[in-house]
Design a protein around this motif. Structure first.
Motif, PDB file in Angstrom:
ATOM      1  N   PRO A 107       1.670   0.812 -10.030  1.00 33.71           N
ATOM      2  CA  PRO A 107       0.393   0.680  -9.321  1.00 33.71           C
ATOM      3  C   PRO A 107      -0.464  -0.432  -9.928  1.00 33.71           C
ATOM      4  O   PRO A 107      -0.241  -0.862 -11.058  1.00 33.71           O
TER       5      PRO A 107
ATOM      6  N   PRO B  15       0.820  -1.219   0.000  1.00 25.43           N
ATOM      7  CA  PRO B  15       0.000   0.000   0.000  1.00 25.43           C
ATOM      8  C   PRO B  15       0.854   1.269   0.000  1.00 25.43           C
ATOM      9  O   PRO B  15       2.076   1.223   0.171  1.00 25.43           O
ATOM     10  N   TYR B  16       0.184   2.405  -0.139  1.00 19.22           N
ATOM     11  CA  TYR B  16       0.834   3.719  -0.132  1.00 19.22           C
ATOM     12  C   TYR B  16       0.249   4.505   1.033  1.00 19.22           C
ATOM     13  O   TYR B  16      -0.920   4.316   1.408  1.00 19.22           O
TER      14      TYR B  16
ATOM     15  N   LEU C  85      -1.013   7.960   2.111  1.00 23.50           N
ATOM     16  CA  LEU C  85      -1.412   9.280   1.602  1.00 23.50           C
ATOM     17  C   LEU C  85      -2.150  10.026   2.704  1.00 23.50           C
ATOM     18  O   LEU C  85      -3.154   9.525   3.235  1.00 23.50           O
TER      19      LEU C  85
ATOM     20  N   GLU D 207      -3.305   4.662   5.027  1.00 28.64           N
ATOM     21  CA  GLU D 207      -2.824   3.621   4.128  1.00 28.64           C
ATOM     22  C   GLU D 207      -3.872   3.377   3.042  1.00 28.64           C
ATOM     23  O   GLU D 207      -5.036   3.095   3.353  1.00 28.64           O
ATOM     24  N   VAL D 208      -3.470   3.528   1.825  1.00 31.20           N
ATOM     25  CA  VAL D 208      -4.395   3.313   0.696  1.00 31.20           C
ATOM     26  C   VAL D 208      -3.729   2.385  -0.314  1.00 31.20           C
ATOM     27  O   VAL D 208      -2.498   2.281  -0.343  1.00 31.20           O
TER      28      VAL D 208
ATOM     29  N   ASP E  74      -5.922   4.998  -9.084  1.00 33.21           N
ATOM     30  CA  ASP E  74      -6.554   6.180  -8.475  1.00 33.21           C
ATOM     31  C   ASP E  74      -5.564   6.940  -7.591  1.00 33.21           C
ATOM     32  O   ASP E  74      -5.506   8.172  -7.611  1.00 33.21           O
ATOM     33  N   THR E  75      -4.798   6.182  -6.804  1.00 37.63           N
ATOM     34  CA  THR E  75      -3.815   6.828  -5.926  1.00 37.63           C
ATOM     35  C   THR E  75      -2.728   7.499  -6.755  1.00 37.63           C
ATOM     36  O   THR E  75      -2.326   8.636  -6.475  1.00 37.63           O
TER      37      THR E  75
ATOM     38  N   TRP F 147      -1.924   1.146  -3.498  1.00 42.24           N
ATOM     39  CA  TRP F 147      -1.123   1.820  -4.541  1.00 42.24           C
ATOM     40  C   TRP F 147      -1.686   1.379  -5.902  1.00 42.24           C
ATOM     41  O   TRP F 147      -1.253   0.420  -6.512  1.00 42.24           O
ATOM     42  N   ASP F 148      -2.733   2.095  -6.312  1.00 43.25           N
ATOM     43  CA  ASP F 148      -3.414   1.738  -7.558  1.00 43.25           C
ATOM     44  C   ASP F 148      -3.512   2.976  -8.467  1.00 43.25           C
ATOM     45  O   ASP F 148      -2.961   4.040  -8.147  1.00 43.25           O
TER      46      ASP F 148
ATOM     47  N   GLU G 168      -4.015  10.766  -8.028  1.00 46.69           N
ATOM     48  CA  GLU G 168      -4.058  11.804  -7.001  1.00 46.69           C
ATOM     49  C   GLU G 168      -2.647  12.339  -6.694  1.00 46.69           C
ATOM     50  O   GLU G 168      -2.422  13.554  -6.632  1.00 46.69           O
ATOM     51  N   VAL G 169      -1.707  11.398  -6.537  1.00 50.53           N
ATOM     52  CA  VAL G 169      -0.321  11.804  -6.225  1.00 50.53           C
ATOM     53  C   VAL G 169       0.268  12.602  -7.390  1.00 50.53           C
ATOM     54  O   VAL G 169       0.920  13.643  -7.186  1.00 50.53           O
TER      55      VAL G 169
END
Lengths: 445, 312
Positions: free
Chosen positions: A309, A165-166, A168, A172-173, A178-179, A175-176, A182-183
């Motif tokens: 991701p 995961p990442y 943000l 913890e979200v 969508d993330t 790491w796909d 956003e990043v």
């Protein structure tokens, strides 16, 4: 007496002719190898091979990449085809599909041991024409990123473990896609310092971008949507199609340029801001999806690598696999195979260092990455690169299509349109693309 | 020493025979080169145009009659690419003819100081290799970092997207084309300077002002040079390739606005390897160029003035 002399002379001449070494021509330029800094090493390898053999003389021909397809096709047409071409990847091979020799009979005759390579790598070389190559170099794709730009934006670095995961905003979200979106938006900054998530952001004055598909342009348009999973544009009946995941991928790609502005348009990509077509190297792009071969063209050390991701829980990493191939037109297949064994065997480590390719033989990989560490002493975790091989896209984004070169050209036009024209209806353009591809496929039915 | 041509049917003297032989000897390098590198390929392309010859499958070639020429009538890209080529010709040809005349007239003026410097400056871009010049222009015309748009922004104008906007790509190509006008300009200037001053003096005596002298003396007397420039520019446009190919990587971007006929021809022959159909495309372009050039020569009877009398 005269007859004897004549017979002796003829015998001597015939003997001399028989003792002449067979000339094998090696054509370099379809992939890597034609850069000035790469030539010296290849010339030295040719020299060493020639010094070690009396029966074969190896000659190398360099052609710049831009004209290599036209040159090779003309050589084939005029019966002057080289014996060996390479290094060449999937895209270059697909352009000449049907022209490569099936190596299986030669491998069996020679007793060549294919078990030294991972089975998947060997299978990767199998096509409708048979086994057309010995595994040589692998170039997995992964994420290059610039830690300094993440620090500046107050963002965590992307994970190095595939599927991890990442973090943000402290949460913890996954790491796909969508993330990543956003990043990437937060890492996209205009001349006034606003990022692409802020209403004041001025896309006309962008000075830093969040993400780019580094060098996934002409001839390789399908590379741009593999984050959304593997796919093929040919259905089981040989008709043109756009897989649903790739349709979504193209929509995302287009929005990334024209709605969210975190990917550069064609014009931005060609600007001096982005080193006129080498965006990640410019230092103004925070993340780039690219292959291991991109280490060729990185000069600084202010970068690192991370995991790609996932999309719907699955990670897909493009894989390029380059090797040398023997053309069907060769008059000396056995001698050409001897050279092929030399290039992919004894000379392979030296050549791989020149091309920046990861050895497909697992036993050779540590030495290769040690050499990379000498060039890039910032402490890159190369295990990340190795790990992405397991997520290779099958079927490959470089797979052959009917009427391949024409179909690929139409795909290039499609990508070029998305890169350069705002305000498009992407779905309508995809439908137009599929209709055109169908007509192109039908030409060769 | 001079030799007269022997009358037809007359027996040649040994000296004339020897001179004729040496004439052929000196001509032979060009003749061999022309036969090997021009005539034979032209002939080969005519033969290919009646076959399904593919570069990567030369052994599977077969005679297909007029199929390739029939395909020309249904290939949508033929219509598109011919349209693009002719549309661009309509925009750029007048500029390619008028501008060298205007520049030459300026440099022919007796009031201009530093003529040799201007002549050199105008001609200089012509010697820059075309590919380098295109890359330079690509940078100059870039929306983000190009000098042209930076200058426009300085005066408060929003710079257009020169290379990716269908409304601006032809002006951009014309601007790039101006870079190579040095040759046409120099030839026109030479033509202008060859006009006898007596004509101008006579016109002045008749009360003609500068404009009248330019219109009634200069223009008619340099009209053969204008025709020459026009024919060369037309042929140049029909083989226009490098600039759009490098700028758009052969994609025809933006839209299909740079899908010039020669890009279609090149891709068909050397990217798709379809040399049979590619040869038919080449012959179509040859026919179009011949017709347009023929029309120019036909029209020349009405506007080109030959001081030595009408050309047959």
């Amino acid at each position: 007496m005269g007859r004897r002399l004549l017979a002796a002379a003829l015998t001597a001449l015939a003997g001399a002719a028989l003792a002449q070494p067979v000339t094998i021509t090696w054509f370099v330029g379809l992939g890597a190898g034609a850069q000035p800094e790469q030539k010296a090493a290849q010339d030295a390898i040719v020299e060493r091979f020639n010094a070690s053999r009396d029966d074969i003389r190896l000659e190398i021909v360099y052609v710049t990449n831009e004209v290599s397809v036209a040159t090779l096709s003309t050589l084939i047409a005029t019966g002057q085809a080289p014996d060996i071409v390479g290094p060449v990847g999937g895209a270059g091979s697909a352009a000449f599909a049907g022209n490569f020799l099936d190596l299986q009979p030669l491998i069996e005759e020679d007793g060549y041991d294919l078990s030294q390579f991972p089975e998947a790598a060997v299978e990767n070389q199998r096509t409708d024409d048979g086994l057309i190559g010995i595994p040589f170099a692998s170039f997995p794709a992964f994420l290059y990123y610039r830690p300094a730009l993440f620090d500046e934006a107050g963002l965590e670095y992307p994970p190095t473990e595939v599927g991890a995961p990442y973090v943000l905003d402290g949460q913890e979200v996954p790491w796909d896609i969508d993330t990543l979106t956003e990043v990437a938006k937060r890492l996209t900054v205009d001349a006034n310092g606003y990022d692409a998530t802020e209403p004041e952001f001025d896309p006309a004055r962008t000075v830093q971008w969040g993400f780019v598909n580094q060098w996934a342009g002409a001839g390789v348009a399908r590379q741009n949507v593999t984050l959304f999973g593997p796919g093929t544009m040919v259905d089981e009946e040989g008709n043109a199609r756009m897989p649903d995941n790739w349709r979504e991928g193209w929509r995302w790609y287009y929005d990334a340029i024209w709605t969210h502005h975190f990917m550069p348009s064609a014009d931005e990509d060609a600007s001096d801001l982005l080193a006129a077509g080498n965006p990640f190297e410019s230092g103004r792009v925070a993340m780039a999806q690219s292959h291991l071969w991109y280490t060729c063209c990185l000069t600084g050390t202010e970068w690192d690598i991370a995991a790609l991701p996932s999309y719907q829980g699955t990670v897909t990493a493009r894989l390029h696999a380059d090797t040398f191939r023997i053309l069907k037109q060769t008059r000396h297949p056995r001698e050409a195979f001897e050279v092929l064994k030399y290039l992919t065997g004894e000379a392979s480590l030296e050549l791989l260092a020149v091309y920046g390719g990861m050895p497909t033989r697992p036993g050779d990989q540590d030495a290769f990455f040690a050499a990379l560490d000498e060039r890039f002493p910032q402490g890159v975790d190369w295990e990340v690169a190795k790990a992405h091989v397991a997520y290779a896209d099958v079927p490959s984004h470089e797979s052959v299509m009917p009427n391949h070169n024409k179909a690929n050209d139409r795909l290039d036009q499609f990508k070029s349109l998305l890169d350069s024209q705002p305000g498009l209806d992407v779905d309508a353009e995809i439908d137009r693309l599929i209709a055109d591809l169908q007509a192109i496929f039908d030409e060769v039915r | 020493m001079s030799t007269r041509a022997a009358p037809r049917g007359a027996r040649l003297t040994p000296l004339a025979r020897e001179q004729r032989l040496w004439g052929w000897v000196f001509l032979s390098p060009w003749l061999v080169g022309f036969a090997a590198f021009t005539a034979l390929p032209i002939l080969a392309s005519l033969v290919f145009s009646f076959t399904d010859f593919r570069l990567t499958d030369p052994e599977a070639v077969s005679f297909v009659g007029l199929d390739n020429f029939r395909r020309l009538t249904v290939d949508p890209l033929v219509r598109v690419s011919l349209g693009v080529t002719l549309r661009f010709a309509l925009i750029s040809l007048p500029i390619a003819v008028v501008l060298p005349v205007a520049l030459a007239a300026l440099l022919d003026s007796r009031w201009l100081v530093g003529k040799p410097l201007f002549r050199t400056l105008f001609y200089m871009p012509y010697v820059v290799p075309v590919v380098s010049a295109i890359y330079i222009w690509q940078g100059v015309l870039n929306t983000q970092s190009g000098w042209l748009n930076r200058l426009l922004r300085l005066v408060g104008l929003p710079g257009p997207n020169w290379l990716d906007d269908v409304r601006w790509i032809y002006p951009a190509l014309v601007i790039i084309g101006l870079w190579g006008l040095g040759n046409a300009f120099l030839i026109t200037l030479a033509g202008m300077q060859a006009v006898p001053t007596a004509y101008y003096e006579a016109a002045r005596v008749d009360g003609a002002g500068p404009l009248a002298r330019f219109r009634h003396v200069t223009l008619p007397l340099i009209s053969p040079v204008i025709l020459y420039n026009l024919v060369l520019s037309l042929i140049g446009l029909m083989r226009y390739f490098e600039v759009p190919f490098i700028l758009s990587n052969g994609t025809g971007r933006p839209g299909s606005s740079t899908m010039f006929f020669n890009i279609h021809f090149y891709k068909t022959s050397f990217v798709f390897f379809d040399m049979g159909y590619g040869s038919a495309l080449a012959w179509l372009m040859f026919a179009v160029t011949m017709v347009l050039t023929g029309l120019l020569f036909w029209s020349a009877r009405h506007w080109v003035f030959y001081a030595g009398g009408e050309r047959g």
